[in-house]
Design an enzyme around this catalytic site. Structure first.
Site, PDB file in Angstrom:
ATOM      1  N   PRO A 101       8.668  11.549  23.113  1.00 28.62           N
ATOM      2  CA  PRO A 101       8.729  10.687  24.303  1.00 28.62           C
ATOM      3  C   PRO A 101      10.094  10.001  24.422  1.00 28.62           C
ATOM      4  O   PRO A 101      10.629   9.525  23.420  1.00 28.62           O
ATOM      5  CB  PRO A 101       7.628   9.644  24.056  1.00 28.62           C
ATOM      6  CG  PRO A 101       6.750  10.227  22.995  1.00 28.62           C
ATOM      7  CD  PRO A 101       7.584  11.180  22.198  1.00 28.62           C
ATOM      8  N   GLY A 107      12.893   7.805  18.579  1.00 34.18           N
ATOM      9  CA  GLY A 107      14.168   8.400  18.176  1.00 34.18           C
ATOM     10  C   GLY A 107      14.562   9.643  18.944  1.00 34.18           C
ATOM     11  O   GLY A 107      15.278  10.508  18.422  1.00 34.18           O
ATOM     12  N   ASP A 152      17.606   5.343  12.707  1.00 37.33           N
ATOM     13  CA  ASP A 152      17.100   6.511  13.440  1.00 37.33           C
ATOM     14  C   ASP A 152      17.802   7.793  13.011  1.00 37.33           C
ATOM     15  O   ASP A 152      17.150   8.777  12.650  1.00 37.33           O
ATOM     16  CB  ASP A 152      17.339   6.333  14.958  1.00 37.33           C
ATOM     17  CG  ASP A 152      16.270   5.495  15.623  1.00 37.33           C
ATOM     18  OD1 ASP A 152      15.603   4.729  14.905  1.00 37.33           O
ATOM     19  OD2 ASP A 152      16.107   5.606  16.852  1.00 37.33           O
TER      20      ASP A 152
HETATM   21  O1  PMV Z   1      13.463   2.040  19.582  1.00 36.38           O
HETATM   22  P1  PMV Z   1      14.119   2.846  18.515  1.00 36.38           P
HETATM   23  O2  PMV Z   1      13.321   3.975  18.034  1.00 36.38           O
HETATM   24  O3  PMV Z   1      15.505   3.254  18.855  1.00 36.38           O
HETATM   25  O4  PMV Z   1      14.210   1.884  17.235  1.00 36.38           O
HETATM   26  C1  PMV Z   1      15.056   0.809  17.254  1.00 36.38           C
HETATM   27  C2  PMV Z   1      14.976   0.073  15.962  1.00 36.38           C
HETATM   28  C3  PMV Z   1      15.747  -1.238  16.009  1.00 36.38           C
HETATM   29  O5  PMV Z   1      15.606  -1.844  14.715  1.00 36.38           O
HETATM   30  C4  PMV Z   1      15.145  -2.173  17.048  1.00 36.38           C
HETATM   31  C5  PMV Z   1      17.224  -1.024  16.328  1.00 36.38           C
HETATM   32  C6  PMV Z   1      18.007  -0.369  15.222  1.00 36.38           C
HETATM   33  O6  PMV Z   1      19.107   0.114  15.514  1.00 36.38           O
HETATM   34  O7  PMV Z   1      17.572  -0.361  14.055  1.00 36.38           O
END
Ligand code: PMV
Length: 315
Positions: A101, A107, A152
């Site tokens: 998604p 990610g 990620d």
């Molecule tokens: O929303 P995602 O899957 O990109 O996860 C972001 C995770 C955060 O901790 C909010 C940002 C990061 O860069 O770690």
């Protein structure tokens, strides 16, 4: 036209999102049921530099010439070309498809970058190694996410559970006892960069309070690591609930996330929380394997647009 393909999984963050941006530890696992795939077809008869992109899932058909340099698809090729010291970029067509998604905290952007980097470098006869792939995917994330922690690109490149601290060498986790998760999508797209930037403003306004929230999230991630490595999976549910309470205080939950989390808990999940940036995207619920299908159906009835049942295998 010889073709080279590569794929990369999605991911969820089990513990420590947001706090990880501020140097605290976090845990992420790959989700192998969803993947981004890139197929690079080399076209030796076309002009060097003529790189065509096809991304049918999002209705995109374009070329490197037509994209701004900071577009994620262009950036990934331009950064790979610099890293590989290419004198010219050979003509090729890059087809990207993905079942991850978009903007849902799984990610998708990093997975697309990783798949392209692998297929593109393989097409040139010089496959980039994991460290190079992860680093370049991180550089692409930097353009759009501002201050990504790097979690990620790391979990997606290595496709293994990771205990991640920003700027440190990757540590993989030993999973002693497998456990099951239901992932449920609110259907609300939430760009990571804006949520991360809102948390940053809130942190600036009240550093003392936010540092305490981040500290506690980091402690939970560290304890969760011990539980995962000891096979004490039953301890993870309450830790997910506490992490969710912290994320709520950080201001990154939403009514849609809360209603799915509530539905998961009341249908027998051992713990549940948002995963990723929040405000939208996905929740994760820890469930007994035999309950997973039922909890997934309850979540769909409660409004989830999509559910995934995944098992984190013993490693
Ligand atoms: O929303 P995602 O899957 O990109 O996860 C972001 C995770 C955060 O901790 C909010 C940002 C990061 O860069 O770690």
């Amino acid at each position: 036209m010889p073709a080279f393909s590569a794929s990369a999984p999605g991911k969820v963050i089990l513990f420590g999102e947001h706090a990880v941006v501020y140097g605290r530890p976090a845990i992420a696992v790959p989700v192998l049921q969803v993947r981004a795939k890139a197929i690079v077809s080399v076209d030796p008869r076309s002009f060097p530099g003529l790189v065509k992109f096809q991304a049918p899932d999002i209705g995109l058909e374009t070329s490197l010439y037509d994209l701004p340099e900071n577009h994620p698809l262009a950036a990934v090729i331009l950064k790979a070309a610099v890293a590989m010291q290419l004198s010219h970029i050979p003509a090729c067509t890059i087809k990207v498809t993905s079942t991850i998604p978009i903007a849902g905290g799984m990610g998708s952007g990093a997975a697309v970058s990783v798949a392209i980097l692998r297929a593109f470098s393989a097409s040139l006869g010089h496959p980039l190694n994991d460290e190079q792939v992860s680093q370049l995917a991180y550089e692409v994330e930097l353009i759009h996410h501002g201050t990504p922690s790097g979690i990620d690109n790391t979990v997606i490149t290595y496709a293994k559970p990771v205990y991640f601290i920003k700027g440190r060498t990757i540590e993989t986790l030993r999973v002693k006892t497998p456990f099951s998760l239901v992932i449920a999508d609110t259907g609300v797209q939430s760009p990571t960069s804006s949520v991360v930037s809102d948390v940053h403003s809130a942190w600036e306004a009240d550093q003392a309070q936010f540092n305490l929230l981040f500290d506690r999230a980091g402690e939970i991630a560290a304890t969760a690591r011990q539980s995962i490595e000891a096979g004490s999976v039953d301890k993870l549910g309450p830790m997910m609930d506490e992490n969710q309470a912290l994320l709520r205080k950080m201001g990154v939950s939403s009514p849609e996330l809360e209603s799915l989390i509530e539905a998961a808990r009341s249908s027998g999940a051992q713990g549940a929380k948002l995963s990723g940036a929040g405000r939208g995207g996905n929740i994760i619920a820890l469930v007994a394997a035999e309950q997973a299908g039922r909890v997934a159906r309850v979540l769909e009835d409660a409004g989830a647009v999509h559910t995934i049942v995944t098992e984190i295998p013993k490693t």
